[in-house]
Design an enzyme around this catalytic site. Sequence first.
Site, PDB file in Angstrom:
ATOM      1  N   LYS A  52       0.880  -1.168   0.000  1.00 18.78           N
ATOM      2  CA  LYS A  52       0.000   0.000   0.000  1.00 18.78           C
ATOM      3  C   LYS A  52       0.918   1.219   0.000  1.00 18.78           C
ATOM      4  CE  LYS A  52      -3.910   2.050  -0.060  1.00 18.78           C
ATOM      5  NZ  LYS A  52      -4.742   2.025  -1.281  1.00 18.78           N
ATOM      6  N   ASP A  87      -5.963  -2.968  -1.381  1.00 22.73           N
ATOM      7  CA  ASP A  87      -7.389  -2.798  -1.714  1.00 22.73           C
ATOM      8  C   ASP A  87      -7.724  -3.486  -3.036  1.00 22.73           C
ATOM      9  OD1 ASP A  87      -5.646  -0.884  -2.727  1.00 22.73           O
ATOM     10  OD2 ASP A  87      -7.014   0.808  -2.518  1.00 22.73           O
ATOM     11  N   ASP A 119      -3.296 -10.933   7.746  1.00 27.34           N
ATOM     12  CA  ASP A 119      -4.374 -11.373   8.630  1.00 27.34           C
ATOM     13  C   ASP A 119      -5.716 -11.237   7.904  1.00 27.34           C
ATOM     14  OD1 ASP A 119      -5.847 -12.135  10.818  1.00 27.34           O
ATOM     15  OD2 ASP A 119      -5.427 -10.345  12.012  1.00 27.34           O
ATOM     16  N   ASP A 147      -8.201 -14.438   6.064  1.00 29.68           N
ATOM     17  CA  ASP A 147      -9.598 -14.734   6.392  1.00 29.68           C
ATOM     18  C   ASP A 147     -10.491 -14.598   5.160  1.00 29.68           C
ATOM     19  OD1 ASP A 147      -8.801 -15.083   9.033  1.00 29.68           O
ATOM     20  OD2 ASP A 147     -10.609 -14.129   9.828  1.00 29.68           O
TER      21      ASP A 147
END
Length: 352
Positions: A188, A221, A245, A249
């Site tokens: 990012k 993103d 993390d 998920d």
Amino acid sequence: MKTTHRIALIPGDGIGAEVLPAARQVLDSVGARHGIGLEYEEFDWSCERYLREGAMMPPDGLERLRTHDAVLLGAVGYPGVPDHVSLWGLLIPIRRTFRQYVNLRPIRVFEGVPSPLRAALPGDVDFVVVRENVEGEYSEVGGRANRGFADELAVQESLFTRAGVTRVVDYAFDLAERRSGRLTSATKSNGIVHTMPFWDEIVAERAARHPGVVWDQEHIDALAAKFVLDPGRFDVVVASNLFGDILSDLAAAVAGSIGIAPSANLNPKRDYPSMFEPVHGSAPDIAGRGIANPIGAIWSAALMLDHLGHPEASADITRALTDALATGKALTPDLGGTASTGVFTEHLLSLI
Ligand code: NAI
Ligand code: MG
């Protein structure tokens, strides 16, 4: 010569204590076939222990784990105990003290487990998220000031070290070399102007040492959107602690079920034990009913065997899991079946 490994078992809370015995049964079965000796020591460290004794584990807990070859953990979490207590009282101390700087999360769409995504077909989606596991955004550096006043503030510093980024990125490039030779780095660096350009520079430096790997980088993103729109394009994805993390998920959701996802907290240098645990939590809503899906724990045990130097035994387990899911027999309720944890495990053992 028979090798014997000493395994620390931490069942934890809720369904952790239901899925770990299943994993142990499977380990014993493949261990016997492959001449791998496994010795277990069980620890009752958990949120339930915290409520009884005021701590997740005893003061010498880490020293006691230290002498084992690996740790297999079920899940921790109990209604009434805040999540940061279980995380900072057990999981994070183990990960950090034992320098488990890689968090490895394999993602696969299996035949028999439909993904919520149209684009995610079995055989097509098979990748690994490599998450940095000991530094980055989850640091203890920072603080709060002016508590209770209008000018109250909180500061949380990210810590990215050259050594820390280099070792996890190297691990990911090595893994990509052993797999299909493709790597994506999550960044990012457009918005986070110090740590992320540093991360990108180190990725580019290490890439030069792995000419066999085709790599790219994506802003987190855009990468999240691509996980949903085109999950089949990934092979190894390397990311900082926070980004990894969240991505892992998301990736587990792409695979269709939280109950099957495994993870490994690795100390690749092997100077400390590594820890293996399913991605799911203690599931208080179904705990005690004997219907938890043990696949996440069993697949984690397979990752453990691979780490301990037994890739064939590990592959026996993943092959049997793939077969069990494809035939759709004896599945647990979360996968649309009616079997108990024990019935599924027996069926799996018959396929090994
Ligand atoms: P969870 O993963 O425990 O449960 C989420 C949902 O998925 C529930 O409906 C549950 O029944 C279902 N589920 C999860 N694993 C399953 C399995 N193996 N078979 C069938 N169904 C399964 O997450 P939740 O509810 O957010 O957290 C519950 C507790 O677990 C909390 O205290 C949380 O802090 C803790 N937790 C612990 C983790 C760990 O030990 N590493 C990871 C995630 C949560
Ligand atoms: Mg998470």
